[in-house]
Design a protein around this motif. Structure first.
Motif, PDB file in Angstrom:
ATOM      1  N   GLU A 307      83.731  67.596   7.992  1.00  0.00           N
ATOM      2  CA  GLU A 307      82.448  66.907   7.775  1.00  0.00           C
ATOM      3  C   GLU A 307      82.590  65.700   6.837  1.00  0.00           C
ATOM      4  O   GLU A 307      81.814  64.749   6.917  1.00  0.00           O
ATOM      5  CB  GLU A 307      81.408  67.882   7.207  1.00  0.00           C
ATOM      6  CG  GLU A 307      80.611  68.621   8.269  1.00  0.00           C
ATOM      7  CD  GLU A 307      79.907  67.675   9.249  1.00  0.00           C
ATOM      8  OE1 GLU A 307      79.104  66.839   8.813  1.00  0.00           O
ATOM      9  OE2 GLU A 307      80.174  67.780  10.476  1.00  0.00           O
ATOM     10  N   LYS A 346      90.123  73.309  11.882  1.00  0.00           N
ATOM     11  CA  LYS A 346      88.783  72.721  11.652  1.00  0.00           C
ATOM     12  C   LYS A 346      88.254  72.071  12.932  1.00  0.00           C
ATOM     13  O   LYS A 346      87.083  72.203  13.268  1.00  0.00           O
ATOM     14  CB  LYS A 346      88.865  71.645  10.566  1.00  0.00           C
ATOM     15  CG  LYS A 346      88.894  72.209   9.159  1.00  0.00           C
ATOM     16  CD  LYS A 346      88.721  71.068   8.163  1.00  0.00           C
ATOM     17  CE  LYS A 346      89.148  71.523   6.793  1.00  0.00           C
ATOM     18  NZ  LYS A 346      89.674  70.443   5.969  1.00  0.00           N
ATOM     19  N   THR A 349      87.235  74.734  15.375  1.00  0.00           N
ATOM     20  CA  THR A 349      85.953  75.336  14.989  1.00  0.00           C
ATOM     21  C   THR A 349      84.797  74.418  15.393  1.00  0.00           C
ATOM     22  O   THR A 349      83.779  74.852  15.932  1.00  0.00           O
ATOM     23  CB  THR A 349      85.924  75.573  13.452  1.00  0.00           C
ATOM     24  OG1 THR A 349      87.098  76.280  13.106  1.00  0.00           O
ATOM     25  CG2 THR A 349      84.698  76.330  13.014  1.00  0.00           C
ATOM     26  N   LYS A 350      85.010  73.130  15.132  1.00  0.00           N
ATOM     27  CA  LYS A 350      83.962  72.157  15.493  1.00  0.00           C
ATOM     28  C   LYS A 350      83.714  72.179  17.008  1.00  0.00           C
ATOM     29  O   LYS A 350      82.562  72.165  17.460  1.00  0.00           O
ATOM     30  CB  LYS A 350      84.420  70.761  15.032  1.00  0.00           C
ATOM     31  CG  LYS A 350      83.483  69.630  15.303  1.00  0.00           C
ATOM     32  CD  LYS A 350      82.186  69.703  14.561  1.00  0.00           C
ATOM     33  CE  LYS A 350      82.165  68.957  13.263  1.00  0.00           C
ATOM     34  NZ  LYS A 350      80.956  69.211  12.463  1.00  0.00           N
ATOM     35  N   LYS A 352      84.067  74.660  19.031  1.00  0.00           N
ATOM     36  CA  LYS A 352      83.294  75.874  19.360  1.00  0.00           C
ATOM     37  C   LYS A 352      81.849  75.722  18.927  1.00  0.00           C
ATOM     38  O   LYS A 352      80.914  75.978  19.684  1.00  0.00           O
ATOM     39  CB  LYS A 352      83.900  77.093  18.647  1.00  0.00           C
ATOM     40  CG  LYS A 352      85.196  77.522  19.271  1.00  0.00           C
ATOM     41  CD  LYS A 352      85.419  79.033  19.171  1.00  0.00           C
ATOM     42  CE  LYS A 352      86.840  79.341  19.614  1.00  0.00           C
ATOM     43  NZ  LYS A 352      87.845  78.898  18.602  1.00  0.00           N
ATOM     44  N   LYS A 353      81.700  75.258  17.692  1.00  0.00           N
ATOM     45  CA  LYS A 353      80.354  75.161  17.122  1.00  0.00           C
ATOM     46  C   LYS A 353      79.480  74.213  17.955  1.00  0.00           C
ATOM     47  O   LYS A 353      78.305  74.483  18.206  1.00  0.00           O
ATOM     48  CB  LYS A 353      80.449  74.669  15.682  1.00  0.00           C
ATOM     49  CG  LYS A 353      79.120  74.632  14.994  1.00  0.00           C
ATOM     50  CD  LYS A 353      79.224  74.519  13.485  1.00  0.00           C
ATOM     51  CE  LYS A 353      77.868  74.131  12.932  1.00  0.00           C
ATOM     52  NZ  LYS A 353      77.843  72.777  12.405  1.00  0.00           N
ATOM     53  N   GLU A 354      80.067  73.119  18.394  1.00  0.00           N
ATOM     54  CA  GLU A 354      79.288  72.141  19.161  1.00  0.00           C
ATOM     55  C   GLU A 354      79.309  72.457  20.657  1.00  0.00           C
ATOM     56  O   GLU A 354      78.782  71.688  21.458  1.00  0.00           O
ATOM     57  CB  GLU A 354      79.836  70.726  18.912  1.00  0.00           C
ATOM     58  CG  GLU A 354      79.720  70.251  17.470  1.00  0.00           C
ATOM     59  CD  GLU A 354      78.271  70.155  16.987  1.00  0.00           C
ATOM     60  OE1 GLU A 354      77.374  69.884  17.820  1.00  0.00           O
ATOM     61  OE2 GLU A 354      78.048  70.373  15.773  1.00  0.00           O
ATOM     62  N   ASN A 355      79.969  73.553  20.988  1.00  0.00           N
ATOM     63  CA  ASN A 355      80.014  73.991  22.382  1.00  0.00           C
ATOM     64  C   ASN A 355      80.583  72.903  23.313  1.00  0.00           C
ATOM     65  O   ASN A 355      80.028  72.608  24.373  1.00  0.00           O
ATOM     66  CB  ASN A 355      78.591  74.395  22.816  1.00  0.00           C
ATOM     67  CG  ASN A 355      78.632  75.278  24.047  1.00  0.00           C
ATOM     68  OD1 ASN A 355      79.687  75.861  24.367  1.00  0.00           O
ATOM     69  ND2 ASN A 355      77.517  75.368  24.751  1.00  0.00           N
TER      70      ASN A 355
END
Ligand code: TNX
Length: 776
Positions: A307, A346, A349-350, A352-355
C-alpha cells in the motif's frame, strides 16, 4: 495572373530595384514546412519589409504583444533589422497581428499580404503564433542586411491533428535546461504543441520531489555507464543530473509562451530502479537496488501489493501537478516484467483480495498491472487531470478514462479507439528517432539499431483505414520519441531529430492529400539553410545515395538502381575498389547475374556523403521463385519473402533494419524452384538472434528435394541446440550432404516454439528472423 509569371515579374522588379541603387532585396517564398493547407499567390503588388516596418498588436493584448516581440526577434535574426513593435495602427508598412478569426479549429490562422502590409489573423493566440512561424520560414537565408520582398499572397491554414508531439528521454542521458529550451524552439519552428518529457528511469530519476529528497539525491546518480551495447564494460564515471522544481517551472513557462504544453512522464510501475534505489522498501524484495548503468528492461519494479507505493505515488503526483499545468500526465505503464509479483507474497495477497483472475489472454499479474494503473488514474482524475499510458496499459483491461500511446506498432491505438478511448500514434516502425536514419552505420554515432529513414517517417499515415468515422476521431495525434540510451550529447540529439522532425511535422499538420515527398524535399533544402545559420547539427543522410534492388527472376538478374535527391553525379565500381570521378558514371539501372561488390560515390563540391557499398552473392537459389507456407509477422515483413533470395545477406545492424524477415507463429517451409534440375550438396540459412527481445535461432533444418514438385525426398535433417544464455548475434546454420539432383527444394526451418526455462518468457513461442537462403 498565373503563379509562375507573377514570380518572374517579381524577379524583374527585384533586379530593377537593385539596379536603381535601392537597398538590396531578398525575396521571400512560401515553400515552407509544414506545408499550409492553402497558399494562393494573389493579384496586387508585393510587400517590402524594411527598417520602417512596424509590427502592430491590439492595445492591451499581452499575448499578441509577446508574439509580436517573437516576430521582431525572428526578423532581426534573418535580416539584422530591429523592427518597432507598437499598439498603434498605421495605414501602411505594417505587420498587423489580430486574433479575431472565426474558425472551428482554434489553432487556425490566415496570412494575407498586399503591398500595404501583412495581416496575420488567428482563431486564438496559438493561431497567430503559427502565422508568424509561417511568415518567418518564408524568409530566405540570404536576407542578412537586406529588405525583404513578400509576393502578395493569401494563406489559410490549420493543423490536421490537435496533438502534435515530440518526446525526449532525459533519464538515460540528462540534458541541461538551456538545451531543453532549444528543443522547445525547434518544436515551435515545426508548429508542434506537446512536449512529452520522460523524467524518470531505471538509469536516473530527474525531477526534484520535495517530499522525497532522496529520489534525486540518490536516485539521479548512477555509478557508471555501460560502453556500447551492454558490452559488460563500463566507463567507471558517475553520471547524474536532475531538474529542480524551479527549473521545471521555468521550462513550462518557456514552452507555454510558445503554445507548447509540457506533459511530464513518471514511468510506473516498471522502469523504477531510480526510485527503488532511494526507497528500497517499495520493491518486492526490499533491495538493495542500484540506479543501473546499462540498458534494457529490468525485473525489479514497484511492489504492487504494498500500500505504501500508492501513498508514495499520490504524494509525487501531487507535486508534479503543481509544476505542470498540463491536463494530461503520462504515467508510463510500459515494459513491466511480472516475475517479482509472481513470487511476492504481498502481491499475491493483493491479487486475492482484489479478486484479480487470469483469463486466456491475461495472467492475474497482468490484471494487477491494470489495478495499479487504474488506481493511479483515479488519483489523477480526482485532481482534475487525465492519464496517458504506453500501449501496455491495454493488457489486463484499460483504465476508464486513459489515453493510449501506441508504440509497439499501431495496433494499440486501433484497440484503444475501438474501445472508445483516445489514442496517440508513436509507432516504433516509423517514429522512433533513436533508430538509425542511414544504412551507413559505420560512419555515424552508434545507435540502438533499427532503420527509419526520412521517407519512411514522411510516409506514415496516422489514421488506419479500418477505423470507422467515429473511431477515427479518437486518433488525436502523432508524436515521435527520442530515447537516449545511445544519445549522450545535445549535438547528437540534434542529429537524431533533424531533419526527421520536418517529415513528422508534415504528418502532424498537413492534410494527407496535400503531402508529396518530392515537394517536401525541395522545401527541406530551404529549411536546412536555416539549420546551417542556427548551427544545428542535422543529419546529412538525405544526400546519401539511394539504392533500390530488385531480383528479376524472369531475366535471372539482380537489378540495382542508384539515385540522389539533388541528382548529383554518381560513379561506381563492381570489384570492391573505391570509386572516384574516373570510375564508371552511373546512367541507368545496373543488372548482374554474377557475384559483385558494388561501391558507388556521389560527387558534389561541398557535401561529402558515404560510399555506398553492397556485396551481392549469387548462388543457385538467388533470384529463383520462392514460396513460403506462412506469412512473415506483419511488423517484420519489410520488402517481403523475395529478400530471402535477393543475393544480399542479412547484416549485423540488428533485426529491425529490413535486412531480416521475422516470423512468430509456425515453422517455416520455403519452397524454391531452381527452374531446372540442378546438382546440390549444401544449404545455408542465416538467422539473427537477440534473446533479450525473445528472438531465438532455428532448432532444426530439414531439406527435401523433388524433380516433379510432388514427390519429395528428405535428404538432410539436422537439429541445433538453443542458446543457453543471453546473446545477440548473426548465426548461420548450414547442412552439407552427398550431391543430389533436383529442381524443387523444400527447406524446413524449425522455430523455437518454447522459450527455455532460464528465459523470462519461458514457455512462450520465440520470434525467428532469417535471411538469405543459400543453395550450393
Ligand atoms: C522501448 S517505448 C521503451 C524504452 C526504450 C525504447 C528504445 C517504450 C514505452 N519503452 O524504454 O528506451 O524502447 O527504443
Amino acid at each position: 495572373m498565373k503563379k509562375k509569371s507573377k514570380l518572374i515579374l517579381y524577379t524583374i522588379l527585384l533586379t530593377i530595384l537593385t539596379a536603381c541603387g535601392a537597398k538590396e532585396i531578398s525575396q521571400a517564398d512560401y515553400e515552407i514546412i509544414p506545408l499550409p493547407q492553402k497558399t494562393e499567390i494573389v493579384e496586387g503588388g508585393a510587400f517590402v519589409l524594411n527598417n520602417s516596418t512596424v509590427i502592430v498588436f491590439p492595445k492591451g493584448n499581452a499575448e499578441l504583444e509577446r508574439i509580436a516581440r517573437f516576430l521582431s526577434e525572428f526578423v532581426q535574426f534573418y535580416t539584422g533589422k530591429t523592427l518597432t513593435v507598437s499598439d498603434t495602427k498605421k495605414d501602411e508598412n505594417t505587420i498587423l497581428l489580430e486574433s479575431e478569426l472565426k474558425h472551428e479549429n482554434k489553432e487556425a490562422y490566415t496570412l494575407n499580404i498586399t503591398n500595404a502590409g501583412i495581416t496575420i489573423n488567428g482563431a486564438s493566440g496559438a493561431g497567430v503564433f503559427y502565422g508568424i512561424q509561417t511568415l518567418r520560414k518564408s524568409i530566405c537565408a540570404d536576407a542578412e542586411g537586406k529588405d525583404i520582398l513578400f509576393p502578395a499572397v493569401s494563406i489559410e491554414d490549420y493543423p490536421r491533428f490537435g496533438y502534435r508531439g515530440m518526446h525526449l528521454d532525459v533519464g538515460r542521458h540528462f540534458f541541461p535546461v538551456e538545451f531543453i529550451k532549444e528543443y522547445i524552439d525547434i518544436m515551435a519552428l515545426h508548429n508542434m504543441n506537446k512536449f512529452h518529457w520522460h523524467l524518470t528511469e531505471d538509469q536516473g530519476w530527474r525531477i526534484e520531489i520535495k517530499k522525497y529528497p532522496e529520489l534525486t539525491e540518490k536516485g539521479s546518480i548512477r555509478k557508471q555507464t555501460v560502453i556500447g551495447r551492454n558490452s559488460g564494460k563500463y566507463d567507471g564515471k558517475p553520471y547524474g543530473g536532475f531538474y529542480t522544481q524551479a527549473e521545471a517551472k521555468e521550462i513550462v513557462q518557456y514552452a507555454q509562451d510558445r503554445f507548447i504544453t509540457v506533459i511530464p512522464e513518471i514511468d510506473l510501475p516498471g522502469h523504477m530502479l531510480g526510485a527503488l534505489t532511494a526507497y528500497p522498501n517499495l520493491g518486492c524484495t526490499g533491495g538493495p537496488y542500484e540506479v543501473i548503468g546499462e540498458w534494457g528492461v529490468f525485473d525489479d519494479v514497484l511492489c504492487a501489493g504494498n500500500e505504501d507505493i500508492y501513498t508514495f505515488l499520490d504524494n509525487i503526483l501531487s507535486e508534479i501537478i503543481e509544476i505542470f499545468p498540463s491536463e494530461y500526465i503520462h504515467i508510463g505503464g510500459d515494459e513491466c516484467p511480472k516475475g517479482r509479483w509472481k513470487e511476492c507474497p504481498k502481491c499475491q495477497t493483493k491479487i486475492k483480495k482484489e479478486n484479480l483472475k487470469a483469463d486466456k489472454n491475461h495472467s492475474a499479474e497482468d490484471r494487477l498491472q491494470s489495478y495499479v494503473i487504474s488506481r493511479v488514474e483515479k488519483m489523477l482524475n480526482d485532481k482534475g487531470r487525465k492519464i496517458i499510458g504506453w500501449d501496455e496499459i491495454l493488457e489486463g483491461g484499460l483504465a476508464p478514462n486513459a489515453t493510449v500511446m501506441s508504440w509497439r506498432g499501431i495496433e494499440g491505438a486501433i484497440a484503444a479507439a475501438k474501445e472508445g478511448h483516445d489514442a496517440i500514434m508513436t509507432p516504433n516502425s516509423h517514429l522512433y528517432f533513436d533508430y538509425y536514419q542511414t544504412t551507413d552505420i559505420e560512419n555515424v554515432p552508434l545507435s540502438i539499431g533499427g532503420y527509419i529513414p526520412l521517407q519512411k517517417v514522411y510516409g506514415f499515415e496516422p489514421v488506419p483505414s479500418n477505423l470507422s468515422e467515429n473511431e477515427t476521431k479518437h486518433i488525436i495525434g502523432v508524436q515521435a520519441n527520442l530515447w537516449t540510451e545511445y544519445i549522450p550529447s545535445t549535438q547528437q540529439v540534434e542529429y537524431m531529430i533533424m531533419p526527421r522532425i520536418d517529415a513528422l511535422s508534415e504528418v502532424q499538420w498537413t492534410m494527407s492529400d496535400k503531402k508529396d515527398y518530392n515537394s517536401f524535399l525541395n522545401r527541406l533544402f530551404k529549411m536546412i539553410k536555416l539549420y546551417d545559420r542556427k548551427g544545428y547539427n542535422y543529419s546529412k543522410s538525405i544526400f546519401d545515395i539511394n539504392a533500390k534492388t530488385k531480383s528479376n527472376s524472369d531475366k535471372g538478374v539482380i537489378e540495382l538502381s542508384l539515385s540522389t535527391i539533388d541528382d548529383a553525379p554518381v560513379y561506381y565500381t563492381l570489384d570492391g575498389t573505391t570509386p572516384n570521378q574516373k570510375s564508371n558514371k552511373y546512367v541507368e539501372t545496373l543488372s548482374f547475374s554474377e557475384s559483385v561488390n558494388v561501391k558507388a560515390i556521389a560527387i558534389r563540391p561541398n557535401i561529402q556523403t558515404p560510399v555506398y557499398s553492397q556485396e551481392f552473392h549469387i548462388n543457385k537459389a538467388t533470384m529463383k521463385p520462392i514460396q513460403l507456407n506462412v506469412e512473415p509477422h506483419r511488423s517484420y515483413t519489410f520488402s517481403g519473402v523475395s529478400a530471402l533470395v535477393d543475393g544480399i545477406q542479412g547484416n549485423n545492424n540488428g533485426y529491425k533494419d529490413g535486412s531480416w524477415i521475422g516470423f512468430y507463429n509456425n515453422d517455416i517451409e520455403a519452397l524454391i524452384d531452381l527452374r531446372e534440375t540442378t546438382g546440390i550438396s549444401e544449404v545455408e540459412v542465416g538467422t539473427y538472434i537477440c534473446t533479450g527481445d525473445w528472438i531465438f535461432g532455428a532448432e532444426s533444418l530439414t531439406i527435401s528435394v523433388s524433380d516433379d514438385g510432388e514427390n519429395y525426398k528428405i535428404i538432410s535433417a539436422e537439429k541445433y541446440p538453443l542458446s543457453d544464455n543471453h546473446t545477440e548475434e548473426v548465426k548461420k546454420i548450414k547442412t552439407s550432404f552427398l550431391p543430389v539432383n533436383g529442381r524443387y527444394i523444400k527447406i524446413k526451418i524449425g522455430k523455437t516454439n518454447k522459450l527455455p526455462a532460464w528465459h523470462s518468457g519461458a514457455g512462450s513461442p520465440a520470434f525467428m528472423f532469417i535471411d538469405e537462403i543459400r543453395v550450393n
